[in-house]
Design an enzyme around this catalytic site. Structure first.
Site, short mmCIF file in Angstrom:
data_model
loop_
_atom_site.label_atom_id
_atom_site.label_comp_id
_atom_site.label_asym_id
_atom_site.label_seq_id
_atom_site.Cartn_x
_atom_site.Cartn_y
_atom_site.Cartn_z
CE LYS A 27 -1.04 2.61 3.49
NZ LYS A 27 -1.67 2.79 4.92
N GLY A 96 -5.03 7.74 5.68
CA GLY A 96 -3.53 8.19 5.87
C GLY A 96 -2.57 9.33 5.26
NE ARG A 124 -5.61 8.35 10.90
CZ ARG A 124 -4.38 7.43 10.16
NH1 ARG A 124 -5.73 6.91 9.16
NH2 ARG A 124 -3.82 7.07 10.60
CB SER A 170 2.25 11.10 10.92
OG SER A 170 2.20 10.11 9.66
CB SER A 171 7.07 10.09 9.02
OG SER A 171 6.48 8.85 8.16
CD GLN A 172 0.98 8.57 6.37
OE1 GLN A 172 -0.50 8.78 7.04
NE2 GLN A 172 0.32 7.19 6.30
CD GLU A 314 4.72 -0.15 9.46
OE1 GLU A 314 4.75 -0.80 8.47
OE2 GLU A 314 4.85 0.93 10.27
NE ARG A 386 -0.90 -2.31 8.97
CZ ARG A 386 -0.84 -3.27 7.87
NH1 ARG A 386 -1.51 -4.39 7.83
NH2 ARG A 386 -0.23 -2.64 7.00
CE LYS A 411 -6.55 2.99 6.78
NZ LYS A 411 -5.52 3.10 6.47
#
Length: 430
Positions: A27, A96, A124, A170-172, A314, A386, A411
């Site tokens: 993903k 995310g 979130r 979050s590294s995103q 994760e 998860r 998802k």
């Protein structure tokens, strides 16, 4: 794909599993490649991409913004960039990557782009990314709390430059800016100021994906990334199997003393899920990687461990499930950022593991998991894929486990229940 009952009776297995499980694409890589392909200078082809809710949401978001994402007969995605348009809505679902990667792209549109998603998405964190875009001159409307829904008012360009952010949630947030940065007038320099960046391998993945597309990235200094402006070359890439999704199936070997083989496991990868090899080795598994893939053979009973999962958060739900049936207590550390995922995963794991007989202490950034006499229970999954995978692992080792809303696994992995049942029966396709 037949519907599965809700709650789903998780199959238990008193004897060792023995199966080969072939996983679809990553993903994380699929969605990064989709964004880069949408911004590239020509058509791209993504081979063996993941088709799941999160990746379909990303494809739909990019289509709304003017990109053609074409379903090829062989399952590949052909991506043809177009002018980025405004006046559209983007459904983030609970993804995310969509809520954090697409707003910088939307800032390049010729008008407003409104973002919203599932009810859970409104809790979130997205404020860090919105603040960084504002610092770069992008106009954003929200309700003042830095959460969805919000609207990005695209003006067709972003000047770019230097921006500082605290991406410790979050590294995103870093990856989202870096992916779009080649299209900024001056590129971007992102500086992280705050606690250590979680899931740092995902930023390394982003940097490598950019370089694969011919983009110049300087990441020589810790917590500082500079992306030069310039063209993004079209991609023709094969997407690696999703190693984080593989972790649940490999856990099947760990909790039954069985054997699971995953073909095509990469020998060199930026996926954080690769860390599962070290984790299951530390828990007593026999972990062997060769040219055919990865094979994990479980012990009679897994051992407890003390592990820092900060870079591979994760994996925490599945590792916690294995720890719950281990022969000694475990500490899973460095995971405070998991409170901001699909649910507060620390609280959720503690609550659900205690239902099946374990004891869990939650600290500021860790879980202390103490196995106890197992008992059947109905596991709530909190719309979190998860958590549902972790519940399946618990059910494999503990008879009588029911899993609510197992369909939420769609998802990131379509028909996880069917693949899981095939693994337990020993009929998973090779």
């Amino acid at each position: 794909m037949a519907p599965h009952p809700d709650p789903w009776p998780a199959p238990s297995r008193p004897t060792p599993v023995d199966a080969t499980v072939r996983l679809p694409g990553s993903k994380s890589l699929t969605n990064r490649y989709l964004v880069l392909a949408a911004l590239a200078d020509g058509p791209s082809r993504l081979r063996l991409p993941l088709r799941s809710r999160d990746t379909e949401l990303m494809a739909a978001a990019l289509r709304a913004l003017g990109t053609r994402v074409i379903d090829a007969p062989d399952g590949d995605w052909i991506v043809e960039p177009g002018p980025i348009r405004g006046g559209v809505d983007v459904d983030c679902g609970l993804a995310g990557t969509v809520m954090r990667f697409v707003p910088p792209v939307a800032a390049l549109a010729d008008g407003p782009v409104r973002f919203d998603g599932d009810p859970g998405a409104r809790t979130r964190p997205v404020a860090t990314g919105l603040r960084a875009l504002r610092d770069l001159g992008v106009e954003i409307s929200d309700d003042g709390d830095g959460r969805m829904p919000f609207t990005v008012h695209g003006r067709g360009e972003i000047p770019g430059g230097r921006v500082e952010m605290d991406a410790s949630a979050s590294s995103q947030f870093v990856s989202g800016l870096l992916l779009a940065a080649p299209r900024f007038d001056r590129g971007v320099t992102v500086v992280h100021r705050g606690d250590p960046l979680p899931s740092a391998p995902h930023v390394v993945m982003t940097v490598e994906a950019l370089r694969d597309a011919g983009v110049t990235v300087d990441d020589c200094e810790p917590d500082r990334w500079t992306v030069d402006p310039g063209p993004i070359l079209p991609l023709d890439v094969v997407v690696e199997p999703d190693l984080s999704n593989a972790a649940a199936f490999l856990a099947g070997a760990m909790v039954t003393g069985g054997r699971i083989h995953v073909p095509d496991w990469p020998h060199h990868t930026t996926q954080a899920g690769d860390h599962i090899r070290d984790v299951f080795d530390a828990m007593g598994g026999d972990v062997a990687l060769d040219r055919d893939g990865l094979t994990v053979t479980g012990p009679d009973r897994p051992s407890g461990l003390d592990v820092d999962l900060h870079d591979a958060g994760e994996l925490t739900p599945v590792v916690a499930a294995v720890a719950a049936v281990a022969d000694s207590p475990s500490w899973l550390r460095g995971i405070s950022h998991l409170r901001g995922h699909e649910t507060d995963r620390l609280a959720a794991l503690a609550r659900e593991i205690e239902k099946v007989g374990g004891r869990v202490e939650v600290t500021e950034d860790a879980l202390h998991v103490v196995p106890g006499p197992p008992r059947p229970a109905t596991i709530h999954t909190y719309a979190d894929h998860r958590m549902a995978m972790a519940a399946a692992v618990l059910g494999l080792a503990i008879p009588g486990v029911l899993v609510e809303d197992v369909a939420t696994t769609g998802k990131t992995l379509p028909d996880f229940p069917g693949m899981w049942e095939a693994m337990v029966a020993g009929t998973a396709p090779a």
